[in-house]
Design a protein around this motif. Structure first.
Motif, PDB file in Angstrom:
ATOM      1  N   SER A 166       0.845  -1.185   0.000  1.00 39.27           N
ATOM      2  CA  SER A 166       0.000   0.000   0.000  1.00 39.27           C
ATOM      3  C   SER A 166       0.885   1.240   0.000  1.00 39.27           C
ATOM      4  CB  SER A 166      -0.915   0.025   1.232  1.00 39.27           C
ATOM      5  OG  SER A 166      -1.748   1.160   1.176  1.00 39.27           O
TER       6      SER A 166
ATOM      7  N   GLY B 197      -2.742   3.558  -3.637  1.00 38.64           N
ATOM      8  CA  GLY B 197      -3.342   2.714  -2.605  1.00 38.64           C
ATOM      9  C   GLY B 197      -2.792   1.309  -2.625  1.00 38.64           C
ATOM     10  N   ALA B 198      -3.702   0.326  -2.592  1.00 37.66           N
ATOM     11  CA  ALA B 198      -3.301  -1.078  -2.511  1.00 37.66           C
ATOM     12  C   ALA B 198      -2.861  -1.609  -3.873  1.00 37.66           C
ATOM     13  CB  ALA B 198      -4.450  -1.914  -1.969  1.00 37.66           C
TER      14      ALA B 198
END
Length: 185
Positions: free
Chosen positions: A78, A84-85
């Motif tokens: 992340s 983000g992920a």
């Protein structure tokens, strides 16, 4: 100045492999090459020495220690910079017991772009080891990446932080973690 800092300054090399295609950071660890190797080859322990806290978890299929060149291990990551992920599949390119391990990361679903992370371990004596992290982009051929001149992908300080984190981890009293790592290896 700490004893580690003296060694770091004396042994740090920048652009170790070819000019402007790699960097290496070295630090003395008061641990054996075998102990350090067992940590680095165990993907589940990488979370414990990730100073940027980008590793969220290790894919269950990657829980076993690395045993040979060609192995892969997948990290759930992340980072706001990456949106983000995301998942990284690391392709092992070098494995020398108690001496070195290297891998080329790739975003899941894509081939590696050619940059590589290499941990090398050089015994100083029976109880201490020079731990080096080399990051190189020798095999990057993608014109887009090369044109951006984005290498290294992290600032130099983050490489120091990574080596510091590994050394602190192996020098700490992590007892059961070491036995678990050896038991799975």
């Amino acid at each position: 100045m700490e004893p580690h800092d003296d060694v770091r300054l004396a042994r740090m090399k920048r652009f170790d492999l070819e000019p402007e295609l790699s960097l290496t950071v070295t630090k003395l660890a008061y641990s054996t090459p075998a102990e350090i190797f067992d940590v680095v080859r165990n993907p589940t322990l990488h979370i414990d020495f990730d100073p940027k806290e980008m590793i969220v978890s290790v894919d269950p299929s990657s829980a076993d220690p690395i045993t040979q060149v060609g192995d892969t291990f997948t990290m759930n990551m992340s980072s706001p910079k990456m949106g983000g992920a995301y998942r990284m599949v690391n392709h092992v390119t070098r494995l020398e017991k108690n001496a070195a391990i290297a891998w080329k990361p790739a975003t899941e679903g894509y081939p590696p772009i050619g940059h590589r992370w290499t941990w090398t371990l050089e015994p100083r004596d029976a109880e201490s080891t020079y731990v080096s992290l080399t990051y190189d982009w020798l095999d990057v051929t993608h014109e887009g990446f090369l044109a951006k001149n984005t290498f290294p992908i992290f600032p130099l300080e983050s490489f120091h932080e990574s080596v510091d984190a590994l050394v602190e981890f192996v020098e700490s009293d992590w007892g059961d973690g070491y036995e678990d790592a050896v038991a799975h290896g």
